[in-house]
Design a protein around this motif. Structure first.
Motif, PDB file in Angstrom:
ATOM      1  N   MET A  57       0.301  -3.221   0.888  1.00 45.36           N
ATOM      2  CA  MET A  57      -0.363  -3.546  -0.197  1.00 45.36           C
ATOM      3  C   MET A  57      -0.802  -2.695  -1.127  1.00 45.36           C
ATOM      4  O   MET A  57      -2.007  -1.495  -1.152  1.00 45.36           O
ATOM      5  N   HIS A  58       0.211  -2.457  -2.327  1.00 44.70           N
ATOM      6  CA  HIS A  58      -0.267  -1.633  -3.743  1.00 44.70           C
ATOM      7  C   HIS A  58      -1.908  -2.065  -3.576  1.00 44.70           C
ATOM      8  O   HIS A  58      -2.689  -2.719  -4.271  1.00 44.70           O
ATOM      9  N   LEU A  59      -3.199  -0.825  -4.572  1.00 40.23           N
ATOM     10  CA  LEU A  59      -4.760  -1.441  -5.228  1.00 40.23           C
ATOM     11  C   LEU A  59      -3.822  -1.308  -6.860  1.00 40.23           C
ATOM     12  O   LEU A  59      -4.144  -0.931  -6.999  1.00 40.23           O
ATOM     13  N   PRO A  76       4.841   8.414  -1.420  1.00 38.72           N
ATOM     14  CA  PRO A  76       5.409   7.566  -2.629  1.00 38.72           C
ATOM     15  C   PRO A  76       6.351   5.984  -2.330  1.00 38.72           C
ATOM     16  O   PRO A  76       6.696   6.459  -1.085  1.00 38.72           O
ATOM     17  N   CYS A  77       6.147   5.208  -3.009  1.00 41.55           N
ATOM     18  CA  CYS A  77       6.674   4.145  -2.847  1.00 41.55           C
ATOM     19  C   CYS A  77       7.740   3.712  -3.927  1.00 41.55           C
ATOM     20  O   CYS A  77       8.300   4.156  -5.311  1.00 41.55           O
ATOM     21  N   ARG A  78       9.383   3.100  -3.546  1.00 40.34           N
ATOM     22  CA  ARG A  78      10.177   3.280  -3.980  1.00 40.34           C
ATOM     23  C   ARG A  78       9.959   2.140  -5.302  1.00 40.34           C
ATOM     24  O   ARG A  78      11.434   2.373  -6.771  1.00 40.34           O
ATOM     25  N   CYS A  79       9.315   1.758  -5.435  1.00 39.52           N
ATOM     26  CA  CYS A  79       8.863   0.543  -6.736  1.00 39.52           C
ATOM     27  C   CYS A  79       8.197   1.644  -8.111  1.00 39.52           C
ATOM     28  O   CYS A  79       8.114   1.263  -8.743  1.00 39.52           O
ATOM     29  N   GLY A  80       7.629   2.882  -7.491  1.00 38.20           N
ATOM     30  CA  GLY A  80       7.323   3.370  -8.959  1.00 38.20           C
ATOM     31  C   GLY A  80       6.027   3.163  -9.070  1.00 38.20           C
ATOM     32  O   GLY A  80       5.303   3.752  -9.588  1.00 38.20           O
ATOM     33  N   GLU A 130       1.015  -6.459  -2.229  1.00 39.20           N
ATOM     34  CA  GLU A 130       2.239  -5.989  -1.755  1.00 39.20           C
ATOM     35  C   GLU A 130       3.565  -5.813  -3.364  1.00 39.20           C
ATOM     36  O   GLU A 130       3.400  -7.336  -3.294  1.00 39.20           O
ATOM     37  N   CYS A 131       4.078  -5.054  -2.494  1.00 37.00           N
ATOM     38  CA  CYS A 131       5.381  -5.245  -3.559  1.00 37.00           C
ATOM     39  C   CYS A 131       6.444  -5.150  -3.219  1.00 37.00           C
ATOM     40  O   CYS A 131       6.580  -5.510  -1.986  1.00 37.00           O
ATOM     41  N   GLU A 132       8.122  -5.656  -3.794  1.00 33.86           N
ATOM     42  CA  GLU A 132       8.597  -5.597  -3.166  1.00 33.86           C
ATOM     43  C   GLU A 132       9.535  -4.981  -2.252  1.00 33.86           C
ATOM     44  O   GLU A 132      10.097  -5.382  -0.959  1.00 33.86           O
ATOM     45  N   GLU A 133       9.040  -3.386  -2.099  1.00 33.06           N
ATOM     46  CA  GLU A 133       9.546  -2.964  -0.868  1.00 33.06           C
ATOM     47  C   GLU A 133       9.332  -3.210   0.407  1.00 33.06           C
ATOM     48  O   GLU A 133       9.308  -2.775   1.245  1.00 33.06           O
ATOM     49  N   ARG A 134       7.963  -4.205   0.475  1.00 26.95           N
ATOM     50  CA  ARG A 134       7.256  -4.202   1.337  1.00 26.95           C
ATOM     51  C   ARG A 134       6.681  -3.652   2.496  1.00 26.95           C
ATOM     52  O   ARG A 134       7.442  -3.368   3.105  1.00 26.95           O
TER      53      ARG A 134
HETATM   54 ZN   LIG Z   1       5.698  -0.843  -3.969  1.00 31.45          ZN
END
Ligand SMILES: [Zn+2]
Length: 433
Positions: free
Chosen positions: A259-261, A317-321, A252-256
């Motif tokens: 979990m990204h692959l 889309p996730c804000r983490c990029g 999981e990224c900081e956007e929470r």
């Molecule tokens: Zn993300």
């Protein structure tokens, strides 16, 4: 981001690369894996050109863990899916099989390196950075989780292994060395919160700012996450893998928001209906059993492996990029019960029950009356009250109503005093027949 050129690549482009890798992997399986050569031939797929690319993967048979186990013998102790010579294998992990006989997971040097790469991406998504100190609580021993620890070296973290069942040592380490991150199961994180509260240990004021949880569902349940974050004064992110395929495949990224692959390029993910086995699309919000396929594995590659994890997929889309799809684990298919035709995951019941904090303590145990998966309503569930709380009239009924509204299942809630149910320093059992 650990590898921006990989992690932000457009997903359509990733699938194009994965399709080429998959076709090479299929040719490799037919040439090197006795297990898959025979399995695919029996299903009418004897040649690569009959199998096609990733778009047709849903036509191929699924692989069950039990089939791999059944292929093991004195001559092939690791199974007939092993596709390399013994001298190409550099590591063998094992899982504790239900029958007492371990099942083995061999890796080549390249496989092991790929596992660490994927795990490093998944853990770095949490925001943990080079130079930070991380304390780990896994007794990795023979288990694949050990490879995840290699990811901490790859990330340049200062890793302090403490292991499971050493709570005093762990808390002393946190107090003296002041690590900023800790990795553990959500069950152990809950246990430590209670441990600290009983001893007036200031966990909230400790140096730990990031709590990386993995090993079981729970860290993604909103109410459990909120309780852990409050008790630890830390941000919770989760990671997930499956021993036979790879460790910490997802992170999981900081956007929470799932979990990204992290294992993109190494593993292809799809969803199936757990009952019919039908292939489901990976649309945003889709739910089903996660099925994974190795794309560039050497030692013992698996094709359409049933993970028994029931997940929800997010492709927005996730804000983490990061462009990889995300997921949340809803529960293990093995824990699933069917109450009057409705699928019920004990972890989903726990998530609803946790909404009743601070009246309840967070521990539950589902106690089905009947043997097996199918149960008649109401489903009995023990729910622990919070410390110092006494049974309040109407609380059990309120919980039953909330569960009925959210999960369409009738339960019978029995409230029990705090401390009644067993705590786990590793993974929690939520069902007791
Ligand atoms: Zn993300």
């Amino acid at each position: 981001m650990l590898a921006p050129e990989v992690e932000t690549l457009a997903w359509a482009e990733q699938l194009r690369l994965d399709d080429a890798a998959y076709q090479r992997q299929i040719a490799y399986l037919l040439a090197q894996s006795r297990f898959y050569r025979s399995k695919l031939e029996r299903a009418g797929f004897a040649r690569p050109n009959e199998i096609g690319g990733l778009e047709a993967i849903g036509d191929l048979p699924l692989t069950e863990k039990s089939e791999i186990r059944a292929s093991c013998s004195d001559a092939d102790p690791m199974g007939t899916h092993v596709a390399v010579r013994r001298d190409e294998i550099v590591r063998v992990y094992s899982t504790s099989g239900t029958t007492g006989t371990p099942s083995y997971i061999p890796l080549t040097a390249q496989d092991l390196d790929n596992w660490v790469t994927a795990s490093a991406r998944s853990y770095s998504a949490s925001g943990v950075e080079r130079g930070e100190m991380i304390v780990s609580t896994y007794n990795a021993g023979p288990f694949a989780a050990g490879a995840a620890l290699g990811a901490f070296d790859r990330l340049g973290l200062c890793h302090v292994p403490v292991g499971t069942g050493n709570t005093e040592r762990l808390m002393t380490t946190i107090r003296m060395l002041e690590p900023t991150a800790a990795v553990m199961t959500p069950s152990y994180a809950s246990y430590l919160a209670e441990w600290a509260s009983d001893r007036a240990f200031d966990l909230k004021g400790s140096s730990v700012r990031r709590l990386l949880v993995a090993g079981e569902p729970g860290g993604g349940e909103a109410s459990m996450r909120a309780r852990l974050e409050e008790a630890w004064g830390a941000r919770v992110t989760e990671a997930m893998g499956i021993g036979d395929i790879g460790v910490s495949l997802w992170g999981e990224c900081e956007e929470r928001n799932g979990m990204h692959l992290g294992a993109r390029g190494f593993v292809h993910a799809e969803l199936i209906d757990p009952e019919s086995g039908a292939h489901l699309g990976m649309e945003d919000g889709a739910k089903g059993e996660l099925v994974l396929t190795h794309l560039r594995h050497q030692a013992a590659p698996l094709l359409r492996f049933r993970t028994r994890d029931h997940v929800e997929i997010y492709t927005s889309p996730c804000r983490c990029g990061r462009t990889a799809p995300r997921l949340r684990c809803i529960g293990r298919t093995d824990d699933m019960l069917i109450v009057r035709g409705v699928n019920v995951f004990p972890s989903a019941i726990r998530e609803i029950v946790n909404e009743f904090a601070p009246d309840i303590g967070g521990q539950i145990m589902v106690k089905p009356d009947a043997v097996g998966v199918k149960q008649a309503p109401p489903l009995p569930v023990l729910v622990e009250l919070a410390k110092g709380k006494y049974e309040e009239s109407g609380l059990a009924e309120k919980i039953e109503k909330r569960i009925r509204d959210a999960l369409v299942v009738s339960t019978r809630i029995d409230l029990v005093p705090w401390g009644t149910l067993q705590r786990s320093e590793y993974k929690s059992k939520l069902v007791q027949h």
